[in-house]
Design a protein around this motif. Sequence first.
Motif, PDB file in Angstrom:
ATOM      1  N   LEU A 147       0.836  -1.207   0.000  1.00  0.00           N
ATOM      2  CA  LEU A 147       0.000   0.000   0.000  1.00  0.00           C
ATOM      3  C   LEU A 147       0.869   1.256   0.000  1.00  0.00           C
ATOM      4  O   LEU A 147       0.603   2.211  -0.747  1.00  0.00           O
ATOM      5  CB  LEU A 147      -0.941  -0.002   1.220  1.00  0.00           C
ATOM      6  CG  LEU A 147      -1.808   1.245   1.379  1.00  0.00           C
ATOM      7  CD1 LEU A 147      -2.742   1.433   0.185  1.00  0.00           C
ATOM      8  CD2 LEU A 147      -2.632   1.166   2.675  1.00  0.00           C
ATOM      9  N   SER A 148       1.906   1.254   0.814  1.00  0.00           N
ATOM     10  CA  SER A 148       2.766   2.438   0.892  1.00  0.00           C
ATOM     11  C   SER A 148       3.449   2.692  -0.451  1.00  0.00           C
ATOM     12  O   SER A 148       3.450   3.820  -0.973  1.00  0.00           O
ATOM     13  CB  SER A 148       3.829   2.253   1.985  1.00  0.00           C
ATOM     14  OG  SER A 148       3.220   2.010   3.244  1.00  0.00           O
ATOM     15  N   ALA A 149       4.013   1.638  -1.033  1.00  0.00           N
ATOM     16  CA  ALA A 149       4.745   1.798  -2.302  1.00  0.00           C
ATOM     17  C   ALA A 149       3.797   2.250  -3.412  1.00  0.00           C
ATOM     18  O   ALA A 149       4.152   3.120  -4.227  1.00  0.00           O
ATOM     19  CB  ALA A 149       5.423   0.481  -2.680  1.00  0.00           C
ATOM     20  N   LEU A 150       2.611   1.662  -3.451  1.00  0.00           N
ATOM     21  CA  LEU A 150       1.693   2.021  -4.532  1.00  0.00           C
ATOM     22  C   LEU A 150       1.093   3.415  -4.330  1.00  0.00           C
ATOM     23  O   LEU A 150       0.700   4.065  -5.303  1.00  0.00           O
ATOM     24  CB  LEU A 150       0.607   0.951  -4.673  1.00  0.00           C
ATOM     25  CG  LEU A 150       1.165  -0.396  -5.197  1.00  0.00           C
ATOM     26  CD1 LEU A 150       0.114  -1.500  -5.156  1.00  0.00           C
ATOM     27  CD2 LEU A 150       1.712  -0.239  -6.625  1.00  0.00           C
ATOM     28  N   THR A 151       1.055   3.876  -3.096  1.00  0.00           N
ATOM     29  CA  THR A 151       0.639   5.262  -2.858  1.00  0.00           C
ATOM     30  C   THR A 151       1.639   6.218  -3.503  1.00  0.00           C
ATOM     31  O   THR A 151       1.258   7.189  -4.174  1.00  0.00           O
ATOM     32  CB  THR A 151       0.552   5.556  -1.340  1.00  0.00           C
ATOM     33  OG1 THR A 151      -0.341   4.623  -0.741  1.00  0.00           O
ATOM     34  CG2 THR A 151       0.073   6.965  -1.075  1.00  0.00           C
ATOM     35  N   VAL A 152       2.911   5.918  -3.309  1.00  0.00           N
ATOM     36  CA  VAL A 152       3.952   6.758  -3.923  1.00  0.00           C
ATOM     37  C   VAL A 152       3.832   6.689  -5.446  1.00  0.00           C
ATOM     38  O   VAL A 152       3.849   7.713  -6.139  1.00  0.00           O
ATOM     39  CB  VAL A 152       5.355   6.308  -3.458  1.00  0.00           C
ATOM     40  CG1 VAL A 152       6.440   7.117  -4.167  1.00  0.00           C
ATOM     41  CG2 VAL A 152       5.486   6.452  -1.942  1.00  0.00           C
ATOM     42  N   ALA A 153       3.660   5.469  -5.957  1.00  0.00           N
ATOM     43  CA  ALA A 153       3.564   5.288  -7.412  1.00  0.00           C
ATOM     44  C   ALA A 153       2.387   6.080  -7.978  1.00  0.00           C
ATOM     45  O   ALA A 153       2.496   6.732  -9.022  1.00  0.00           O
ATOM     46  CB  ALA A 153       3.416   3.803  -7.730  1.00  0.00           C
ATOM     47  N   ARG A 154       1.268   6.025  -7.289  1.00  0.00           N
ATOM     48  CA  ARG A 154       0.078   6.734  -7.779  1.00  0.00           C
ATOM     49  C   ARG A 154       0.314   8.244  -7.792  1.00  0.00           C
ATOM     50  O   ARG A 154       0.001   8.938  -8.766  1.00  0.00           O
ATOM     51  CB  ARG A 154      -1.122   6.415  -6.883  1.00  0.00           C
ATOM     52  CG  ARG A 154      -2.388   7.135  -7.329  1.00  0.00           C
ATOM     53  CD  ARG A 154      -3.418   7.240  -6.226  1.00  0.00           C
ATOM     54  NE  ARG A 154      -2.911   8.045  -5.116  1.00  0.00           N
ATOM     55  CZ  ARG A 154      -3.629   8.329  -4.038  1.00  0.00           C
ATOM     56  NH1 ARG A 154      -4.848   7.859  -3.909  1.00  0.00           N
ATOM     57  NH2 ARG A 154      -3.113   9.069  -3.069  1.00  0.00           N
ATOM     58  N   ASP A 155       0.880   8.753  -6.693  1.00  0.00           N
ATOM     59  CA  ASP A 155       1.060  10.203  -6.619  1.00  0.00           C
ATOM     60  C   ASP A 155       2.081  10.699  -7.636  1.00  0.00           C
ATOM     61  O   ASP A 155       1.931  11.779  -8.210  1.00  0.00           O
ATOM     62  CB  ASP A 155       1.446  10.618  -5.191  1.00  0.00           C
ATOM     63  CG  ASP A 155       0.232  10.610  -4.271  1.00  0.00           C
ATOM     64  OD1 ASP A 155      -0.784   9.974  -4.635  1.00  0.00           O
ATOM     65  OD2 ASP A 155       0.291  11.225  -3.191  1.00  0.00           O
TER      66      ASP A 155
END
Length: 456
Positions: A147-155
Amino acid sequence: MGHEMFEYDARVGDAVFDYCRERLSLDPVPLDFGSLRAVPESALANLISDQGRDPREVLELFRDFLAPAVVSIDSPGFLAFIPNAPTKNSLLFDMVVACSGLNGTSWLESSGVVVAENQALAFLSDSAGLPPGSGGAFVAGGSIGNLSALTVARDVARVKHPELDPHEIRFAISEDAHSSVGKALHVLDVQSLNVATDDHRFTRAALEVALRDDPAAHNVVGVVATAGTTNAGIVDDLEGLGAYARERDLWFHVDGAYGGAGVLSTSHRHLFAGLRHADSFIVDPHKWLFAPLDCCALLYRNPTVARKVLTQQASYLDVLHAESDDSYEWNPSDFGIHLSRRARGLPFWFSLVTNGAAAYTSAVQVAIDLAQLTERLIDESDHVEMVRPSSLSVVLFRRRGWSAERYHEWSQELLAKQIAFVTPTKWEGETVARLAFLHPNTTEAMVRQILDSMTD
Ligand SMILES: *Cc1c(COP(=O)(O)O)cnc(C)c1O
């Protein structure tokens, strides 16, 4: 004299340390019974009182009634799901962490924790072939890591692609991605492109076909690969997917929660060469890196970007972030969706430093070798057959003629007899048997006993 609750009673200390000493010296750790052994209601009745209870009595109650109602995840007979086999040194150091009042949140409070954890993270990052300067933090588990990594990827994608509707942003994933990846995309309110694969391995070719046929391919901003699927141990085409992501400027996230440790194996490390392309990578030391729960290593190729996305802003926290970029000193809180944090990387660090990297390489290899040996034993038997070749340390096989119910009965029988904890899984709709090896002390004799238990 302070408050009575904060006095140290050496007799209680001795009782607890004796219990821990006994657990640590069990060889092998017994499976115990999980939900097969019910906790009598009377055991907990009226336990919470105004006056409190004698801690030694409550410890006995725990030992006699609660502990047996837990399947010991560190028993070599635990072969279900993904086991956990913490080294003795990691367990011992977990007690040090517990007794030391460490808050692993920030550099200001605990630089001594952060430098050691970062040493362990750098070891993992180097092993994965990520460039120097990669980094991150230990978070609670693979789910929060994804979740943390994909939050960065999305932003990052939102900034890069202001023309895209934020909710139509998509990540290409395979149908065999872990459930936590789908959950993360759901939480982030973004979409997935579910790529169909041949034999469950996500490849560059499959991705190219899916994108070619998709009218909204331009919405795909990242690729999520799995380095060791949980159900079958399959390592996706990291090299092909990673190179494709580099060429197209897509975020490349690799979920190695279980299988990422395979990068340390001698026989299979070549499968992980493509990890060097990863923008973000997770591996759970609480799985195949022999650390206690709960511990996931979350790494970013560019930690500065991650921290700009994830840092929590609050006026009382400004003191943590006062430094300029150049003098940034590393707050683990800035790299995941968390703030207060147990120094959960230290048990892994202590064990790695004391046992040495070679011990990790050989312990990881033992599980792969046992999976391959098991495959040979199955091939030599008439009543069982492989569903697919073993991958990493996972073996999927079937007992000819068994119904789903029979697998479930057999699973319960094995636990009741304290032979092993094995739960069936589904493969392409069929209920099959699954062995997930991980504990280096699981033996060939145990495997033979399990296979023999399926003859009738
Ligand atoms: C176990 C696992 C996860 C989830 O990790 P937790 O630590 O249980 O949250 C994610 N991905 C894969 C591939 C896993 O095996």
